[in-house]
Design a protein around this motif. Structure first.
Motif, PDB file in Angstrom:
ATOM      1  N   UNK A   1       0.829  -1.198   0.000  1.00 13.59           N
ATOM      2  CA  UNK A   1       0.000   0.000   0.000  1.00 13.59           C
ATOM      3  C   UNK A   1       0.866   1.251   0.000  1.00 13.59           C
ATOM      4  N   UNK A   2       0.230   2.390  -0.293  1.00 10.20           N
ATOM      5  CA  UNK A   2       0.931   3.662  -0.270  1.00 10.20           C
ATOM      6  C   UNK A   2       0.959   4.205   1.149  1.00 10.20           C
ATOM      7  N   UNK A   3       2.143   4.372   1.705  1.00 15.63           N
ATOM      8  CA  UNK A   3       2.263   4.914   3.048  1.00 15.63           C
ATOM      9  C   UNK A   3       3.193   6.112   3.126  1.00 15.63           C
ATOM     10  N   UNK A   4       3.929   6.379   2.056  1.00 13.31           N
ATOM     11  CA  UNK A   4       4.864   7.505   2.052  1.00 13.31           C
ATOM     12  C   UNK A   4       4.848   8.155   0.673  1.00 13.31           C
ATOM     13  N   UNK A  41      -1.972  15.144  -4.319  1.00 15.07           N
ATOM     14  CA  UNK A  41      -1.174  14.392  -3.349  1.00 15.07           C
ATOM     15  C   UNK A  41      -1.845  14.371  -1.978  1.00 15.07           C
ATOM     16  N   UNK A  42      -2.448  15.479  -1.586  1.00 17.81           N
ATOM     17  CA  UNK A  42      -3.162  15.537  -0.305  1.00 17.81           C
ATOM     18  C   UNK A  42      -4.324  14.550  -0.292  1.00 17.81           C
ATOM     19  N   UNK A  43      -5.096  14.512  -1.377  1.00 18.52           N
ATOM     20  CA  UNK A  43      -6.213  13.578  -1.446  1.00 18.52           C
ATOM     21  C   UNK A  43      -5.740  12.125  -1.392  1.00 18.52           C
ATOM     22  N   UNK A  44      -4.613  11.838  -2.077  1.00 15.58           N
ATOM     23  CA  UNK A  44      -4.061  10.482  -2.013  1.00 15.58           C
ATOM     24  C   UNK A  44      -3.635  10.134  -0.587  1.00 15.58           C
ATOM     25  N   UNK A  49      -6.693   9.429   1.503  1.00 19.08           N
ATOM     26  CA  UNK A  49      -7.365   8.188   1.115  1.00 19.08           C
ATOM     27  C   UNK A  49      -6.590   6.955   1.573  1.00 19.08           C
ATOM     28  N   UNK A  50      -5.256   7.037   1.538  1.00 22.22           N
ATOM     29  CA  UNK A  50      -4.423   5.878   1.866  1.00 22.22           C
ATOM     30  C   UNK A  50      -3.828   5.961   3.274  1.00 22.22           C
ATOM     31  N   UNK A  92      -1.476  -0.160  -6.147  1.00 18.77           N
ATOM     32  CA  UNK A  92      -1.969   0.411  -4.889  1.00 18.77           C
ATOM     33  C   UNK A  92      -2.937   1.577  -5.072  1.00 18.77           C
ATOM     34  N   UNK A  93      -2.971   2.176  -6.258  1.00 16.09           N
ATOM     35  CA  UNK A  93      -3.864   3.305  -6.511  1.00 16.09           C
ATOM     36  C   UNK A  93      -5.275   2.866  -6.897  1.00 16.09           C
TER      37      UNK A  93
END
Length: 273
Positions: A2-5, A23-26, A29-30, A178-179
């Motif tokens: 998953x996206x964590x960073x 980027x903020x929305x991502x 969400x993640x 992951x997106x």
């Protein structure tokens, strides 16, 4: 994974901030940590073009202007993440190439880099002009958000993969997983002919619970025109493609599909090499 960073690279236009909003929305969400980054050293693109004999007073003024731009950029980042409720999992870094290395080296420490892309922006720097090179040199995926991209709604449901069956396209597809929203519909879009083993890829995606199909179309105009026309007509909210497969030398001389796509894209583009 998953996206964590997530890394958001300042892309040269302090007034738009589309890449940062994405980027903020991502990150929301993640549930990821968000790092904003911009280069120190004044207005870099001016320094590269100035004659060595330029008076020190003028250089000092340019450096002062650069510091002001940096301060405004950092403030804008912090204000926007605070408004989004991300202050506790975000930071802003002033990247010094002399000590921290180039942006591509820095980007290796993150799951994904997001770059707003505004051709002709007054402060545009190298990594905004050539984000595909960041994907090449960092070994990490880069998500390019064009100036006219629609504001994201925290999920990615309709994805077009520029599919030629080669290594870079495969790497980009895997990096994009992951997106994908759980209900995402993925299309492997090929031009001219269907690459071998495409059905195998569809089977593998199905085992990952990804709804996918393959489509092959004839080229109409340039490859970039064909990809983007089809992506728009299908309502895609993300285009995924491999960064250039040929050498950097030939890329610099004749360009390529990745460069052409970035020049005219109006949907976010994820690239990997």
């Amino acid at each position: 994974m998953s996206l964590k960073s997530i890394l958001c690279a300042y892309s040269g236009d302090p007034e738009k901030g589309g890449g940062l909003r994405y980027a903020i929305n991502l990150a929301k969400h993640h549930d990821a940590h968000l790092t904003g980054v911009a280069k120190t050293g004044g207005l870099g693109f001016l320094h590269r073009q100035l004659p060595a004999q330029l008076p020190e007073s003028i250089r000092a003024q340019l450096d002062a202007n650069g510091r002001e731009v940096m301060a405004n950029t950092a403030k804008r980042f912090r204000d926007m993440v605070a408004e989004a409720g991300l202050s506790d999992r975000s930071e802003f870094v002033e990247l010094d190439p002399k000590t921290d290395g180039p942006i591509a080296s820095f980007a290796r420490a993150f799951d994904l880099s997001v770059i707003g892309h505004y051709p002709g922006a007054p402060y545009e720097d190298d990594y905004a002009a050539h984000p595909d090179l960041i994907a090449l040199r960092s070994g990490r995926p880069v998500l390019i958000v064009p100036q006219d991209a629609v504001e994201p709604d925290h999920s990615t449901r309709n994805i077009t993969i520029a599919w030629d069956g080669k290594r870079a396209a495969t790497r980009a597809l895997v990096a994009a997983l992951p997106l994908f929203d759980p209900e995402a519909q993925v299309t492997l879009l090929s031009i001219g002919k269907t690459p071998r083993n495409t059905e195998r890829f569809l089977e593998t995606l199905a085992r990952h619970n990804v709804q996918s199909n393959a489509e092959t179309v004839w080229q109409d105009g340039t490859i970039a025109d064909t990809l983007l026309t089809k992506a728009r007509s299908s309502g895609a909210d993300l285009l995924v493609m491999g960064a250039f497969e040929h050498s950097k030398f030939s890329h610099d001389i004749i360009g390529g599909a990745t460069t052409d796509v970035l020049a005219i894209a109006d949907v976010p583009v994820l690239m990997a090499h």
